[in-house]
Design an enzyme around this catalytic site. Structure first.
Site, PDB file in Angstrom:
ATOM      1  N   HIS A   7       0.854  -1.206   0.000  1.00  0.00           N
ATOM      2  CA  HIS A   7       0.000   0.000   0.000  1.00  0.00           C
ATOM      3  C   HIS A   7       0.885   1.249   0.000  1.00  0.00           C
ATOM      4  CE1 HIS A   7      -3.270   2.627   0.450  1.00  0.00           C
ATOM      5  NE2 HIS A   7      -3.950   2.033   1.413  1.00  0.00           N
ATOM      6  N   TYR A  12      -0.780   7.281   3.339  1.00  0.00           N
ATOM      7  CA  TYR A  12      -0.232   6.479   4.444  1.00  0.00           C
ATOM      8  C   TYR A  12       1.300   6.484   4.411  1.00  0.00           C
ATOM      9  CZ  TYR A  12      -5.102   5.431   4.976  1.00  0.00           C
ATOM     10  OH  TYR A  12      -6.456   5.584   5.161  1.00  0.00           O
ATOM     11  N   ARG A  48       0.340  -0.353  -4.925  1.00  0.00           N
ATOM     12  CA  ARG A  48      -0.683   0.643  -5.236  1.00  0.00           C
ATOM     13  C   ARG A  48      -0.132   2.039  -4.974  1.00  0.00           C
ATOM     14  NH1 ARG A  48      -7.040   1.576  -3.413  1.00  0.00           N
ATOM     15  NH2 ARG A  48      -7.719   1.351  -5.564  1.00  0.00           N
ATOM     16  N   GLY A  53     -14.215  -0.291  -6.460  1.00  0.00           N
ATOM     17  CA  GLY A  53     -14.354  -0.239  -5.019  1.00  0.00           C
ATOM     18  C   GLY A  53     -15.812  -0.276  -4.601  1.00  0.00           C
TER      19      GLY A  53
HETATM   20  C1  LIG Z   1     -15.159   1.810   2.235  1.00  0.00           C
HETATM   21  C2  LIG Z   1     -13.863   2.077   1.535  1.00  0.00           C
HETATM   22  C3  LIG Z   1     -12.702   1.532   2.038  1.00  0.00           C
HETATM   23  C4  LIG Z   1     -11.489   1.704   1.375  1.00  0.00           C
HETATM   24  N1  LIG Z   1     -10.378   1.092   1.849  1.00  0.00           N
HETATM   25  C5  LIG Z   1      -9.226   1.121   1.124  1.00  0.00           C
HETATM   26  C6  LIG Z   1      -8.113   0.342   1.517  1.00  0.00           C
HETATM   27  O1  LIG Z   1      -8.139  -0.407   2.493  1.00  0.00           O
HETATM   28  N2  LIG Z   1      -6.993   0.431   0.757  1.00  0.00           N
HETATM   29  C7  LIG Z   1      -6.919   1.240  -0.352  1.00  0.00           C
HETATM   30  O2  LIG Z   1      -5.880   1.282  -1.006  1.00  0.00           O
HETATM   31  N3  LIG Z   1      -7.977   1.960  -0.753  1.00  0.00           N
HETATM   32  C8  LIG Z   1      -9.131   1.890  -0.062  1.00  0.00           C
HETATM   33  N4  LIG Z   1     -10.228   2.561  -0.508  1.00  0.00           N
HETATM   34  C9  LIG Z   1     -10.193   3.194  -1.833  1.00  0.00           C
HETATM   35  C10 LIG Z   1     -10.743   2.188  -2.873  1.00  0.00           C
HETATM   36  O3  LIG Z   1      -9.882   1.074  -3.029  1.00  0.00           O
HETATM   37  C11 LIG Z   1     -10.939   2.847  -4.241  1.00  0.00           C
HETATM   38  O4  LIG Z   1      -9.712   3.346  -4.702  1.00  0.00           O
HETATM   39  C12 LIG Z   1     -11.959   3.971  -4.143  1.00  0.00           C
HETATM   40  O5  LIG Z   1     -13.171   3.489  -3.567  1.00  0.00           O
HETATM   41  C13 LIG Z   1     -12.275   4.566  -5.510  1.00  0.00           C
HETATM   42  O6  LIG Z   1     -12.731   3.565  -6.379  1.00  0.00           O
HETATM   43  P1  LIG Z   1     -14.307   3.417  -6.726  1.00  0.00           P
HETATM   44  O7  LIG Z   1     -14.693   4.697  -7.412  1.00  0.00           O
HETATM   45  O8  LIG Z   1     -14.363   2.223  -7.650  1.00  0.00           O
HETATM   46  O9  LIG Z   1     -15.043   3.209  -5.455  1.00  0.00           O
HETATM   47  C14 LIG Z   1     -11.443   2.454   0.174  1.00  0.00           C
HETATM   48  C15 LIG Z   1     -12.615   3.044  -0.307  1.00  0.00           C
HETATM   49  C16 LIG Z   1     -13.814   2.844   0.344  1.00  0.00           C
HETATM   50  C17 LIG Z   1     -15.070   3.438  -0.228  1.00  0.00           C
END
Ligand SMILES: Cc1cc2nc3c(=O)[nH]c(=O)nc-3n(C[C@H](O)[C@H](O)[C@H](O)COP(=O)(O)O)c2cc1C
Length: 410
Positions: free
Chosen positions: A224, A229, A276, A365
Site C-alpha cells: 500500500h 499512508y 498501489r 471499489g
Molecule cells: C469503504 C472504503 C474503504 C477503502 N479502503 C481502502 C483500503 O483499504 N486500501 C486502499 O488502497 N484503498 C481503499 N479505498 C479506496 C478504494 O480502493 C478505491 O480506490 C476507491 O473506492 C475509488 O474507487 P471506486 O470509485 O471504484 O469506489 C477504500 C474506499 C472505500 C469506499
C-alpha cells in the site's frame, strides 16, 4: 480518438463473451435482462457493447504473470473495520467468497504490518500467528471459488492517534508535521519523524508481513503505497521534509518505497508482488507538487524489480461515460507488467479503458462493495445495487457487509 495511442488490437484479440468465466446463460435470458436494465436505467445500453456477439472488454481473459484471470474486474482493497481487535473474523470468509469468481482477482483490505501500523478501529493485521491463522479460512473460501487473492499490506504512518499506538506513543512518519487536527473529525496526533537507523526495521515489518500473507495462503501481496499512508508520506514532497537520503530529491523520496519492494520481492518473489500508488490524490493532506514525475519515476524504478503489477488511482474521474481518462497514460506506458487503474470507474468507463489499452485490469471499489456479483451484472448490463455509505466502516458482521443482494434476489 483521445490519445493517439488507442490500440484496438486488444479488442480484436478478445475471446467470445460467454466462453469462460460464468455459468453459461441462456442467451434469451441475457438479452431480456439487458433490455430490462436499459429500460430501468432510462438509457440505451452501453453503446459500444450492446450486441450479444460483441465481446465485453472487461469480461475478457487476461494473463497476469502466472495467473490466468478469466476477466478484468478486480475487487479494489476496501477497509471495512470488522476485524475486531485486528483479528480477521469468520464473516470475512463469506464477504470475500461472495465476491470471488473463478479466475477473478480480489485484493483484500489494507492490513497492518505491525502494532504501530494502526490508525482505525478493527482493521486486520498480519503480524502475529493469530492473524495468520485467522486469515487462512478466509483465503480458503476464496480459493474454493477459484478466486485469486492478494493481501494489501499497510502502515498508516501519521494517519493515527496516540490511542492506536503501543504505549500511547506518537505515530511514526517520514516527518514530524502532523495532519491538521480535526480533519475528517479526528484529533490526529503529531507524529514522530523516524530516525534513519529505525527505517530498516519498518522495511523488515513489510517483509515479514508478506511472508505471513503467503503462509496464510494468499497468492501475493499488494504494497500500500497510496492514499496518504506511511509510504506515501515518504513519496510526496509536500509531506516529506527530510534532509537525509530519504528526503529531498525524487530518488531519495522514493527510496523507502523501493527498499520495501526489494525486501518483499526477495522474500516472496517478484511474481507475487504488486504495489498501489496515488500520486494525484490529496488524501490525508498528502500532496506532491509534480505527480506526473512521481508516477513516472516509480514506474521506471519498479521495472527493475519486475513486480507483477502496478495499481494506480486516478485523479478524480470526470467526464462522459464514453471517455477514457488519460492522466495515467505515461505511467501505464512506462510500466512493463500488468497495469491496474482504479477510482471512479463504472461499466462503460472500464470497458473503454480495457478496449483502448489504457489499462490491463480495472479495480472497482464502491460498486463491488455493494454488488457481490459485479462481474455477472456487468456481463448482463444489469442494474446495480446502490452502496450505503453509512455502513462502509460500521462494525456489524452482516449489515452493509454480506447482505447486499445478488441479482437473483434483487
Ligand atoms: C469503504 C472504503 C474503504 C477503502 N479502503 C481502502 C483500503 O483499504 N486500501 C486502499 O488502497 N484503498 C481503499 N479505498 C479506496 C478504494 O480502493 C478505491 O480506490 C476507491 O473506492 C475509488 O474507487 P471506486 O470509485 O471504484 O469506489 C477504500 C474506499 C472505500 C469506499
Amino acid at each position: 480518438m483521445l490519445f493517439g495511442v488507442v490500440n484496438y488490437s486488444v479488442v480484436s484479440k478478445i475471446v467470445p463473451l460467454f466462453s469462460v468465466p460464468y455459468k453459461i446463460q441462456e442467451k434469451s435470458t441475457i438479452r431480456f435482462i439487458r433490455v430490462m436494465s436499459s429500460i430501468h436505467n432510462n438509457r440505451s445500453t452501453d453503446n459500444a457493447y450492446t450486441s450479444d456477439d460483441d465481446p465485453i472488454p472487461l469480461l475478457t481473459p487476461y494473463k497476469m504473470g502466472d495467473f490466468h484471470l478469466s476477466h478484468r474486474i478486480v475487487l479494489a482493497p476496501l477497509t471495512r473495520n470488522r476485524s475486531y481487535n485486528n483479528v480477521p473474523q469468520p464473516h470475512a470468509a463469506l464477504y470475500y467468497s461472495q465476491r470471488a469468481t473463478k479466475g477473478g482477482l480480489l485484493i483484500a483490505e489494507a492490513t497492518g504490518v505491525s502494532d504501530t501500523a494502526q490508525g482505525y478501529p478493527d482493521t486486520p493485521g498480519i503480524w502475529t500467528k493469530e492473524h495468520v491463522e485467522a486469515w487462512k479460512p478466509i483465503v480458503d473460501a476464496v480459493h474454493q471459488k477459484g478466486g485469486i487473492f492478494f493481501l494489501q499490506i499497510w502502515h498508516v504512518g501519521r494517519v493515527s492517534t496516540y490511542d492506536f499506538q503501543p504505549n500511547g506513543e506518537a505515530p511514526i512518519s517520514a516527518t514530524d508535521k502532523g495532519i491538521t487536527p480535526g480533519l475528517d473529525g479526528v484529533e490526529w496526533s503529531p507524529p514522530r519523524r523516524l530516525r534513519k537507523d529505525e527505517i530498516p526495521a519498518i522495511i523488515n515489518d513489510f517483509r515479514l508481513a508478506a511472508r505471513n500473507a503467503i503462509e496464510a495462503g494468499f497468492d501475493g501481496v499488494e504494497i500500500h503505497g497510496a492514499n496518504g499512508y506511511l509510504i506515501e508520506q515518504f513519496l510526496k514532497d509536500q509531506v516529506n521534509d527530510r534532509t537525509d537520503e530519504y528526503g529531498g530529491s525524487l530518488e531519495n523520496r522514493c527510496r523507502f518505497a523501493l527498499e520495501i519492494v526489494e525486501a518483499v520481492t526477495n522474500e516472496i518473489g517478484s511474481n507475487r508482488v504488486g504495489i498501489r500508488l496515488s500520486p494525484y490524490t490529496d488524501f490525508m493532506e498528502s500532496i506532491d507538487s509534480n505527480p506526473d514525475a512521481l508516477g513516472l519515476y516509480m514506474a521506471n524504478a519498479l521495472n527493475k524489480f519486475n513486480i507483477l503489477y502496478l495499481h494506480m488511482i486516478e485523479p478524480r474521474l470526470e467526464g462522459a461515460d464514453d471517455e477514457t481518462p488519460h492522466r495515467l497514460l505515461p505511467t501505464r506506458k512506462a510500466f512493463k507488467n500488468t497495469f491496474i487503474a482504479a477510482s471512479g470507474y463504472n461499466r462503460s468507463k472500464g470497458n473503454r479503458a480495457i478496449a483502448e489499452n489504457y489499462a490491463d485490469l480495472v479495480a472497482f471499489g464502491r460498486l463491488f462493495l455493494a454488488n457481490p456479483d459485479l462481474p455477472r451484472r456487468f456481463e448482463l448490463d444489469a442494474p446495480l445495487n446502490k452502496y450505503d455509505r453509512n455502513t462502509f466502516y460500521s462494525s456489524d458482521p452482516i449489515v452493509g457487509y454480506t447482505d447486499y443482494p445478488f441479482l437473483e434476489e434483487a
